[in-house]
Write a protein that holds these residues in place. Structure first.
Motif, mmCIF file in Angstrom:
data_model
loop_
_atom_site.group_PDB
_atom_site.id
_atom_site.type_symbol
_atom_site.label_atom_id
_atom_site.label_comp_id
_atom_site.label_asym_id
_atom_site.label_seq_id
_atom_site.Cartn_x
_atom_site.Cartn_y
_atom_site.Cartn_z
ATOM 1 N N ASN A 310 0.808 -1.228 0.000
ATOM 2 C CA ASN A 310 0.000 0.000 0.000
ATOM 3 C C ASN A 310 0.836 1.271 0.000
ATOM 4 O O ASN A 310 0.352 2.348 0.348
ATOM 5 C CB ASN A 310 -0.934 0.006 1.218
ATOM 6 C CG ASN A 310 -0.163 0.010 2.545
ATOM 7 O OD1 ASN A 310 1.060 -0.096 2.562
ATOM 8 N ND2 ASN A 310 -0.887 0.123 3.652
ATOM 9 N N VAL A 311 2.099 1.169 -0.388
ATOM 10 C CA VAL A 311 3.028 2.295 -0.256
ATOM 11 C C VAL A 311 2.553 3.539 -1.001
ATOM 12 O O VAL A 311 2.560 4.647 -0.441
ATOM 13 C CB VAL A 311 4.459 1.888 -0.697
ATOM 14 C CG1 VAL A 311 4.483 1.319 -2.098
ATOM 15 C CG2 VAL A 311 5.417 3.066 -0.586
ATOM 16 N N LYS A 312 2.146 3.407 -2.233
ATOM 17 C CA LYS A 312 1.749 4.577 -3.026
ATOM 18 C C LYS A 312 0.548 5.282 -2.409
ATOM 19 O O LYS A 312 0.524 6.514 -2.287
ATOM 20 C CB LYS A 312 1.421 4.155 -4.456
ATOM 21 C CG LYS A 312 0.993 5.306 -5.365
ATOM 22 C CD LYS A 312 0.698 4.815 -6.776
ATOM 23 C CE LYS A 312 0.177 5.933 -7.665
ATOM 24 N NZ LYS A 312 1.187 6.967 -7.903
ATOM 25 N N THR A 346 -9.372 -0.444 -3.659
ATOM 26 C CA THR A 346 -10.229 0.533 -3.000
ATOM 27 C C THR A 346 -9.509 1.085 -1.771
ATOM 28 O O THR A 346 -8.449 0.585 -1.374
ATOM 29 C CB THR A 346 -11.550 -0.115 -2.564
ATOM 30 O OG1 THR A 346 -11.270 -1.088 -1.537
ATOM 31 C CG2 THR A 346 -12.232 -0.810 -3.739
ATOM 32 N N LEU A 347 -10.102 2.087 -1.154
ATOM 33 C CA LEU A 347 -9.516 2.625 0.075
ATOM 34 C C LEU A 347 -9.470 1.561 1.167
ATOM 35 O O LEU A 347 -8.515 1.499 1.948
ATOM 36 C CB LEU A 347 -10.319 3.838 0.548
ATOM 37 C CG LEU A 347 -10.216 5.107 -0.309
ATOM 38 C CD1 LEU A 347 -11.137 6.184 0.238
ATOM 39 C CD2 LEU A 347 -8.783 5.623 -0.369
ATOM 40 N N ASP A 348 -10.495 0.721 1.222
ATOM 41 C CA ASP A 348 -10.507 -0.344 2.227
ATOM 42 C C ASP A 348 -9.352 -1.319 2.027
ATOM 43 O O ASP A 348 -8.829 -1.885 2.994
ATOM 44 C CB ASP A 348 -11.836 -1.106 2.182
ATOM 45 C CG ASP A 348 -12.987 -0.290 2.752
ATOM 46 O OD1 ASP A 348 -12.714 0.666 3.507
ATOM 47 O OD2 ASP A 348 -14.151 -0.597 2.434
ATOM 48 N N ASP A 349 -8.946 -1.530 0.777
ATOM 49 C CA ASP A 349 -7.826 -2.432 0.510
ATOM 50 C C ASP A 349 -6.512 -1.880 1.052
ATOM 51 O O ASP A 349 -5.562 -2.636 1.273
ATOM 52 C CB ASP A 349 -7.681 -2.668 -0.999
ATOM 53 C CG ASP A 349 -8.860 -3.422 -1.591
ATOM 54 O OD1 ASP A 349 -9.530 -4.149 -0.835
ATOM 55 O OD2 ASP A 349 -9.116 -3.267 -2.803
ATOM 56 N N CYS A 350 -6.453 -0.561 1.249
ATOM 57 C CA CYS A 350 -5.228 0.072 1.755
ATOM 58 C C CYS A 350 -5.086 -0.070 3.264
ATOM 59 O O CYS A 350 -4.014 0.216 3.818
ATOM 60 C CB CYS A 350 -5.205 1.551 1.378
ATOM 61 S SG CYS A 350 -5.280 1.861 -0.393
ATOM 62 N N LEU A 351 -6.168 -0.475 3.931
ATOM 63 C CA LEU A 351 -6.118 -0.686 5.374
ATOM 64 C C LEU A 351 -5.510 -2.055 5.634
ATOM 65 O O LEU A 351 -6.006 -3.071 5.146
ATOM 66 C CB LEU A 351 -7.521 -0.590 5.977
ATOM 67 C CG LEU A 351 -8.301 0.693 5.641
ATOM 68 C CD1 LEU A 351 -9.654 0.684 6.344
ATOM 69 C CD2 LEU A 351 -7.507 1.933 6.018
#
Length: 372
Positions: A310-312, A346-351
């Motif tokens: 999720n670095v980017k 999605t944003l949830d995938d970044c959590l």
């Protein structure tokens, strides 16, 4: 049958220039053939010079049922054809620069460890070209660079081709030379189900560390979940020296504190009780703040992170939060700025959610001691 865009009909064979039916052209014949910029397979499957494509391996026919990672991968370097004036046909051939898989590399570099690479990892060979029949081409793909030091690393899914190195066949070496980033000096193994790596985005660090190595190195500090989020948020991809979130909020010189001179941990702890920081964060989109407060992680245990993690997204979110703290506001398209306008996540995938772990440890960078 393959055909050249806007050209004569192609029958896939020719006796032009001394070539036998279906024979691969020689280098000398290739120089005499007519150059084109693209060719079409089937009704509308167009391939252009400069694109990267999957190619059927030897022993397979068009329509074969094989997995995506089993295809050969090559870059289209040239498209040429023998022209047969007698029956108005072309014999099309494509010059391909190959991307090797791990087994190919091991065939050149005997000491290469194939277990350290994923099934979608490829190695560009600058010296290996072949002439390929167009009917062997499957589809256009992307091979994304995976760069350990890049805080803006594009997202790479688990089923996407990627590369870290090129291979020099004559010298029998990889380029650039593999550099191990963690304190254990072992490389990132994307498909290892036990792997979790944390990234320090500071310009002076830009390194990945295995979670287990950080724990064994005692690079950890216990704190509350709220405190951990603020400390992670304060680890900036743009500031070489630790700085508190409070110091990013403009204020008259007479009211400025001396927090910029504090050590990182003291500065981070001061943010936890700072009402100005709390008020400013509360005014921002909550999902943006959640992403910005995530640890930067990659590894097979973090399924939603793919290969690259999720670095980017986290780096982009932190920069937006810093801009907002400085009074610049949050753009309406902030979500696109975090994920990219065309994104498979999605944003949830970044959590960060790790298999079989409910809570992540609070870890510190061994070099700069920032929260990671």
């Amino acid at each position: 049958m393959p055909r050249l865009k806007g050209s004569k009909r192609s029958k896939g064979k020719s006796q032009k220039s001394g070539a036998d039916e279906f024979s691969v052209p020689t280098e000398e014949q290739w120089e005499e053939m007519k150059t084109y910029s693209s060719f079409i397979v089937g009704e509308d499957n167009e391939f252009m010079r400069g694109q990267i494509a999957t190619v059927l391996p030897n022993g397979h026919s068009p329509g074969s049922d094989i997995q995506q990672h089993e295809y050969w991968v090559g870059k289209i370097k040239g498209i040429r054809a023998f022209e047969n004036a007698e029956d108005d046909t072309n014999d099309v051939w494509v010059k391909v620069q190959w991307y090797y898989d791990a087994k190919d590399v091991a065939g050149v570099i005997k000491s290469f460890d194939t277990k350290s690479t994923g099934k979608y990892e490829r190695f560009l060979s600058s010296e290996h070209h072949d002439f390929v029949n167009p009917e062997a081409f499957n589809e256009i793909v992307t091979v994304t660079d995976l760069r350990d030091e890049d805080p803006e690393q594009p997202y790479i899914g688990n089923d996407q081709f990627y590369m870290r190195y090129a291979i020099e066949r004559q010298a029998r070496r990889l380029k650039p030379k593999p550099e191990n980033t963690c304190i254990c000096h072992k490389p990132y193994v994307p498909h290892d189900e036990t792997t979790v790596m944390h990234f320090c985005p500071r310009p002076t660090c830009r390194k990945w560390f295995h979670q287990v190595c950080l724990i064994n190195n005692k690079s950890a500090k216990s704190c509350s979940q709220q405190a951990r989020g603020l400390r992670l948020l304060a680890t900036s991809p743009d500031d070489e020296e630790p700085e508190s979130l409070h110091d990013k909020i403009p204020m008259p010189p007479s009211k400025r504190t001396r927090r910029a001179s504090l050590q990182y941990e003291k500065a981070a702890e001061s943010d936890e009780t700072d009402s100005a920081v709390s008020f400013a964060l509360a005014a921002m989109p909550i999902r943006l703040v959640f992403v910005a407060q995530q640890p930067i992680v990659r590894g097979a245990s973090y399924e939603k992170g793919g290969v690259s993690g999720n670095v980017k997204a986290v780096v982009a979110a932190r920069r937006l939060v810093y801009n907002s703290l400085a009074g610049k506001g949050i753009p309406e398209d902030w979500e696109d700025m975090v994920l990219g306008q065309i994104s498979p996540i999605t944003l949830d995938d970044c959590l960060v959610k790790i298999k079989r772990k409910r809570v992540l440890p609070s870890l510190l960078c061994p070099d700069c001691h920032s929260a990671i």
